[in-house]
Enzyme design. Structure first.
Site, PDB file in Angstrom:
ATOM      1  CE  LYS A  88     -12.151 -58.159 -30.429  1.00 29.19           C
ATOM      2  NZ  LYS A  88     -12.648 -57.574 -29.169  1.00 29.19           N
ATOM      3  CG  ASP A 134     -14.557 -62.048 -26.442  1.00 29.40           C
ATOM      4  OD1 ASP A 134     -13.912 -62.841 -25.728  1.00 29.40           O
ATOM      5  OD2 ASP A 134     -14.613 -60.814 -26.242  1.00 29.40           O
ATOM      6  CE  LYS A 143     -17.025 -61.072 -23.941  1.00 25.72           C
ATOM      7  NZ  LYS A 143     -16.867 -59.737 -23.357  1.00 25.72           N
ATOM      8  CG  ASP A 162     -15.394 -59.591 -30.160  1.00 27.74           C
ATOM      9  OD1 ASP A 162     -15.477 -58.358 -30.286  1.00 27.74           O
ATOM     10  OD2 ASP A 162     -14.624 -60.154 -29.345  1.00 27.74           O
ATOM     11  CG  ASP A 176     -13.934 -60.502 -21.893  1.00 25.45           C
ATOM     12  OD1 ASP A 176     -13.915 -60.799 -23.109  1.00 25.45           O
ATOM     13  OD2 ASP A 176     -14.954 -60.095 -21.297  1.00 25.45           O
ATOM     14  CD  GLU A 234     -11.179 -60.640 -26.959  1.00 25.68           C
ATOM     15  OE1 GLU A 234     -11.333 -60.401 -25.746  1.00 25.68           O
ATOM     16  OE2 GLU A 234     -11.960 -60.210 -27.830  1.00 25.68           O
ATOM     17  NE  ARG A 268      -7.797 -54.131 -24.326  1.00 26.66           N
ATOM     18  CZ  ARG A 268      -8.403 -53.392 -23.401  1.00 26.66           C
ATOM     19  NH1 ARG A 268      -7.701 -52.749 -22.496  1.00 26.66           N
ATOM     20  NH2 ARG A 268      -9.721 -53.283 -23.379  1.00 26.66           N
TER      21      ARG A 268
HETATM   22  N1  BES Z   1     -15.553 -58.016 -27.495  1.00 27.36           N
HETATM   23  C1  BES Z   1     -15.553 -57.356 -26.247  1.00 27.36           C
HETATM   24  C2  BES Z   1     -16.172 -55.953 -26.314  1.00 27.36           C
HETATM   25  C3  BES Z   1     -17.637 -55.876 -26.652  1.00 27.36           C
HETATM   26  C4  BES Z   1     -18.575 -55.693 -25.653  1.00 27.36           C
HETATM   27  C5  BES Z   1     -18.059 -55.906 -27.955  1.00 27.36           C
HETATM   28  C6  BES Z   1     -19.916 -55.588 -25.972  1.00 27.36           C
HETATM   29  C7  BES Z   1     -19.394 -55.808 -28.271  1.00 27.36           C
HETATM   30  C8  BES Z   1     -20.321 -55.639 -27.287  1.00 27.36           C
HETATM   31  C9  BES Z   1     -14.113 -57.214 -25.744  1.00 27.36           C
HETATM   32  O1  BES Z   1     -13.259 -58.236 -26.110  1.00 27.36           O
HETATM   33  C10 BES Z   1     -14.159 -57.210 -24.262  1.00 27.36           C
HETATM   34  O2  BES Z   1     -14.539 -58.194 -23.708  1.00 27.36           O
HETATM   35  N2  BES Z   1     -13.788 -56.087 -23.654  1.00 27.36           N
HETATM   36  C11 BES Z   1     -13.770 -55.948 -22.246  1.00 27.36           C
HETATM   37  C12 BES Z   1     -12.463 -55.311 -21.848  1.00 27.36           C
HETATM   38  C13 BES Z   1     -12.197 -55.292 -20.373  1.00 27.36           C
HETATM   39  C14 BES Z   1     -11.994 -56.691 -19.862  1.00 27.36           C
HETATM   40  C15 BES Z   1     -10.991 -54.441 -20.107  1.00 27.36           C
HETATM   41  C16 BES Z   1     -14.937 -55.069 -21.821  1.00 27.36           C
HETATM   42  O3  BES Z   1     -15.254 -54.116 -22.542  1.00 27.36           O
HETATM   43  O4  BES Z   1     -15.552 -55.363 -20.799  1.00 27.36           O
HETATM   44 ZN    ZN Z   2     -13.684 -59.230 -27.841  1.00 21.96          ZN
HETATM   45 MN    MN Z   3     -13.302 -59.884 -24.812  1.00 22.81          MN
END
Ligand code: BES
Ligand code: ZN
Ligand code: MN
Length: 498
Positions: A268, A273, A280, A291, A350, A352, A354
């Site tokens: 990825k 992000d 966020k 990310d 967010d 994204e 997956r």
């Molecule tokens: N890139 C983030 C995950 C992340 C969080 C990486 C903290 C490094 C540190 C990912 O794209 C994301 O935002 N995931 C969300 C998913 C949710 C919206 C289902 C999350 O984990 O909150």
């Molecule tokens: Zn992300």
């Molecule tokens: Mn995200």
């Protein structure tokens, strides 16, 4: 830092600092350390007798030699208990020793013995590899803006070996350690870089340039190619950004293995992000420059695999996209249809990672891979479960899972198996599409893995959630604060094993 090897006597070697070692609870050092101790009139033995130094792992002793040997400083690095000593302990001891030397303003040149050989009785090549890896990883410096010229660090580290017949094996070990450390360094550089400077096309340029110095074949697909392929999940995520998405494809194809089914690594690569329309919160958002840590690890690992000449056909794919809010950005409620015609309802922009991985999981089918392993900073929830101590491992194949667990144990890039019960899929059922891209908070790591699984084809597959591994908030020897390079050693080890 330059790494050299030289036949000779450590006590007679000219350097700003020499590094020797001690096993825990040894009161009278032997071997090269004993030799240096006697030259210093028993200064090391005195430090042990005084209770100031015990040779524990991650501890060091600094002494000034007052002309007793050629070098003005000696660092003794602790090897820990002899019964626990292995490759990882040797790497750690080398890192601790080099980090201590690098912390001294007057040290530019270091001479060291090879920890664990001699009295340690360990394999020479493996120990030299551990020495090179630990020392080089510890000498890594995060690039500053503007560059800090005063921060010079250690410029050369010379491995000094008394027995000439050991040198060829040591040189082979140093070369292997250097290949891995260069891969880790490449990944760290990419992950540390600010997101205004490192965006998808820039990342592709840097990877292409690095690959040009190797036997790797590098191909980059832009958005036009992705459109023709029907990669509308990637394009959906990318729509909010002015930066064009890029799919980097690196191929390691050793001669005479052209027919072998490739092992595929997929990373990825969200170069930043923001969360998109599901923006966020501001606190800590700057960390979302990391990310692309999965893509960075895949690219660094491919460079290492090529430099190590691993006899295995391996492809590395890095999907690089920026996730931004914009008038043209994708929205919650949208339905995206991916490369294989499979559909997803967007609940949260967010989630994204997956989506961009889903299209790649469909794309790689054409290579009939022997296995596909993806690395992704996918969920915050994996950090709640495992902290920064291990990546979450999800797999649909027991043999692949076992091979990854073994590679993790061998390299210290830790993983921990997580469940993939079918019931987790209930959480991402959609009324409008095959699946939705976000479920409830409960079990969010496993439902993200079930989402990815939905887009896999008939190949063994594993997913590593490295969200809290790509960045290390606290530094330690061998791992300066910042990007870790997590995954490079793991993937290189896996490629050699399966
Ligand atoms: N890139 C983030 C995950 C992340 C969080 C990486 C903290 C490094 C540190 C990912 O794209 C994301 O935002 N995931 C969300 C998913 C949710 C919206 C289902 C999350 O984990 O909150
Ligand atoms: Zn992300
Ligand atoms: Mn995200």
């Amino acid at each position: 830092m330059e790494l050299l090897i030289q036949q000779g006597d450590i006590a007679a070697t000219e350097a700003d600092c020499v590094i020797v070692n001690l096993f825990e609870d040894v009161n009278h050092p032997g071997g090269a350390t004993g030799f240096v101790d006697r030259a210093l009139n028993g200064a090391i033995t005195s430090a042990i007798a005084a209770g100031d130094f015990k040779g524990e792992a991650d501890t060091t002793l600094l002494l000034y030699t007052n002309g007793a040997i050629a070098a003005p400083r000696v660092i003794v690095t602790g090897l820990g208990k002899a019964g626990n000593f292995d490759f990882l302990a040797a790497r750690k001891a080398a890192a601790a020793g080099l980090a201590r030397a690098a912390g001294l303003k007057g040290v530019r040149t270091v001479a060291t013995i090879c920890h664990g050989t001699g009295i340690g009785g360990q394999d020479t090549e493996a120990m030299a590899k551990a020495l090179a890896l630990g020392s080089l990883l510890a000498s890594y410096k995060v690039r500053k803006y503007p560059a800090d010229d005063k921060e010079q660090g250690v410029s050369t580290c010379t491995l000094v070996e008394y027995h000439a017949e050991q040198i060829p094996a040591m040189q082979a070990g140093l070369d292997a350690g250097r290949a891995l450390a260069d891969g880790v360094g490449f990944t760290r550089d990419l992950v540390n870089e600010p997101p205004n400077l490192l965006y998808p096309a820039e990342m592709a340029d840097r990877v292409r340039a690095a690959a040009a110095d190797t036997a790797l074949k590098c191909e980059v697909l832009g958005e036009e190619a992705m459109r023709e392929l029907g990669m509308d999940m990637i394009l959906g995520v990318s729509r909010g950004s002015r930066r064009e998405a890029q799919l980097i494809i690196l191929r390691h194809e050793p001669e005479e293995l052209e027919e072998q089914q490739p092992l595929i690594f997929l990373g990825k690569g969200i170069t930043f992000d923001t969360g998109g329309i599901s923006l966020k919160p501001p606190s800590g958002m700057e960390e979302m420059k990391t990310d692309m840590g999965g893509a960075g690890a895949v690219c660094g690992a491919m460079l290492a695999i090529s430099a190590l000449n691993i006899p295995r056909r391996v492809f590395g794919l890095a999907i690089c996209v920026e996730n931004m809010p914009d008038g043209d950005a994708y929205r919650p409620g949208d339905i995206l249809t991916g490369i294989s015609g499979k559909t997803a309802e967007i609940i949260n922009t967010d989630a994204e990672g997956r989506l961009v991985l889903a299209d790649c999981l469909g794309y790689v089918k054409r290579f009939s891979p022997s296995a596909v392993v993806d690395l992704a900073t996918l969920t915050g929830a994996i950090g709640i479960a495992l902290g920064s101590q291990a990546a979450g491992l999800f797999a649909n194949d027991d043999a692949l899972q076992e091979a990854i667990v073994a590679a993790a144990a061998a390299t210290g890039d830790r993983v921990w198996p997580m469940p993939m019960y079918d019931e987790y899929k209930d959480d991402i059922k959609s009324d409008m599409a095959e699946v939705k891209n976000a479920g409830s908070r409960m079990g969010g790591v496993s439902s993200s893995a079930k989402f990815l699984e939905h887009f896999t084809e008939d190949y063994p597959w594993a997913h590593l959630d490295i969200a809290y591994m790509a960045l290390q908030g606290k530094g330690k020897p061998g791992q300066p604060k910042g990007a870790s390079g997590y995954g490079v050693q793991l993937l290189a080890s896996l490629a050699a094993a399966i």
